[in-house]
Design a protein around this motif. Sequence first.
Motif, PDB file in Angstrom:
ATOM      1  N   LEU A 176       0.898  -1.479  -0.054  1.00  0.00           N
ATOM      2  CA  LEU A 176      -0.089  -0.035  -0.006  1.00  0.00           C
ATOM      3  C   LEU A 176       1.080   1.361  -0.104  1.00  0.00           C
ATOM      4  N   GLU A 177       1.844   1.306   0.757  1.00  0.00           N
ATOM      5  CA  GLU A 177       2.776   2.175   0.889  1.00  0.00           C
ATOM      6  C   GLU A 177       3.642   2.669  -0.528  1.00  0.00           C
ATOM      7  N   ARG A 178       3.934   1.461  -1.255  1.00  0.00           N
ATOM      8  CA  ARG A 178       4.386   1.612  -2.659  1.00  0.00           C
ATOM      9  C   ARG A 178       3.456   2.019  -3.590  1.00  0.00           C
ATOM     10  N   VAL A 179       2.280   1.926  -3.444  1.00  0.00           N
ATOM     11  CA  VAL A 179       1.225   2.292  -4.405  1.00  0.00           C
ATOM     12  C   VAL A 179       0.958   3.562  -4.222  1.00  0.00           C
ATOM     13  N   GLN A 180       0.718   4.132  -2.793  1.00  0.00           N
ATOM     14  CA  GLN A 180       0.580   5.557  -2.539  1.00  0.00           C
ATOM     15  C   GLN A 180       1.964   6.618  -3.114  1.00  0.00           C
ATOM     16  N   GLU A 187      -0.723  -5.632 -10.056  1.00  0.00           N
ATOM     17  CA  GLU A 187      -0.412  -7.246  -9.663  1.00  0.00           C
ATOM     18  C   GLU A 187       1.149  -7.599 -10.089  1.00  0.00           C
ATOM     19  N   LEU A 188       1.774  -7.021 -10.944  1.00  0.00           N
ATOM     20  CA  LEU A 188       3.237  -7.346 -11.142  1.00  0.00           C
ATOM     21  C   LEU A 188       3.833  -6.294 -10.027  1.00  0.00           C
ATOM     22  N   LEU A 189       3.424  -5.254  -9.671  1.00  0.00           N
ATOM     23  CA  LEU A 189       4.163  -4.481  -8.570  1.00  0.00           C
ATOM     24  C   LEU A 189       4.179  -5.455  -7.187  1.00  0.00           C
ATOM     25  N   LEU A 190       3.066  -5.920  -7.102  1.00  0.00           N
ATOM     26  CA  LEU A 190       2.876  -7.029  -5.886  1.00  0.00           C
ATOM     27  C   LEU A 190       3.564  -8.169  -6.055  1.00  0.00           C
TER      28      LEU A 190
END
Length: 536
Positions: A358-362, A379-382
């Motif tokens: 979540l922090e990466r997304v933000q 999904e690739l990020l996760l």
Amino acid sequence: MRIHLYDTTLRDGTQGEGFNLSLTDKLLVARKLDEIGFDYIEGGYPLSNPKDVGFFEDIREPALSHAKVSAFGMTRRRGVDASEDVGMRALLDAETPAITIVGKTIKFQIENVLNTTVDENHAMIADSVKVCVDAGREVIYDAEHFFDAFKEDREHALSTLAAAESAGATVLCLCDTNGGTMPTEVAEATAAVVAQSNVTVGIHTHNDSGVAVANALAAVDAGATHVQGTINGVGERCGNMDLVVAAANLALKFGHDVLLPGSLERLTEVSRFVYEIANQPLWGGQPYVGASAFAHKGGMHVHAVRKHAGTYEHVDPASVGNQRKILVSEMSGASNIAEKLGKKFGIEADREVQRRVLERVQDLENAGYVFEAAEASFELLLRKEIGKRRAYFTLDHYRCVILRTDGERPVAEATCKVHVGDTVEHRVAEGHGPVDALDHALRKALREHYPAINGLHLVDYKVRVVNSSAATAAKVRVVTEFRRDLSDGKSDYFGTVGVDENVINASWEALIDGFEYHLLANDEIRSQKSEVRNPK
């Protein structure tokens, strides 16, 4: 109660700006609608163009299994015998089981458009209906501008319907041609028609006031049992009444019988089929069948939906063939991460991983990324965060050039050099633009190693400036949409995103996410099939 659905996508729908269908397209749409149980399919006006004539000829073989095809036309001309009128002859020559005839209802138009009298208009309606009934056709009479006429002169409006009914029309369809009538007015007028008629009453509404579906439902509540509209509400000006939404409401909210048994679950499929055939973008916010119809973004909403879907969903998405979508953005909570991919990757209870993702997304959204329309990139990020992202290739370099000579159209050329394992692939390709050329070059480089790449299709490409105050040095966000054909015979859509000051590099980022996501999905399907064939 059985409500008969009458589709006019192929005629009234094609009057919409930017909505065009070839003869082959019209045949494909008609057969798709027949599959799920539409009762009538209006094919067009056989006197207007060769395409409509060809449709009526080609639709006969093989015959439709459920729907009746209807030819559409106007009443006979003033002062001409119906049997000799060229328009009436064209309707009969179409050899359809049903014929839809539209007639004038407002006195002003009768006197100033048709340049005739009220009595002659009545005769034109009756004669036109009778010549078709005598030829053995079912006749649907469309009363143009009926609701405006009803407000102006109630008795006269009703008398035009009586002329059609006395001549043998089996359906009297009330048209809100200008789309300006309100539901209460529709209900009052429809009830008056039902009270005086002994045949089926129908409704045909336009969406100029944004209440086309509401008007159709009001008419049904007042006694109408025949509903006309188009798939996805396409049509002139603001469009026609959306039959997809109406069918779902009639069945799920009112318990009426529509379509064939079990076909309601195919509404999303049919909606997207028509968008695809017409090469139009899907409307994400379309009720019931839109990609965002059951999308949840706020963390509080997702937390509640995980416990009970009914907290923020009015029906089960599967009832119309759609699916729930959990969006991930800077507004998300850990619940969004857990719900979206937690079970797939075994992190449902791993709050630490959820928070890290979540922090990466933000952070990325603060830099210009948006993952709502780019689920594949998320999904690739996760996968990268939990160590489950596979690199199918690595980039050595790419180069794009635009070749332009005086008086000639520019040609884009891209060179792409990648490493696939120990193999170096160095390919060049041309395209309509630099992104198209890059896409072709990358496919050339990967095709021999990963044949599944042939099942990946770039279908949409959008660019938006992120920080417009920086002018030409601004970051841009590229969002791409792909259709993928999977190894299990199914296909679906997904999106990716890339952000950079350089639009080509942002496009490259979105492209490679699409390629990797597609290849991962096919690998997982093959792995699942292998496990089924060789259980431990």
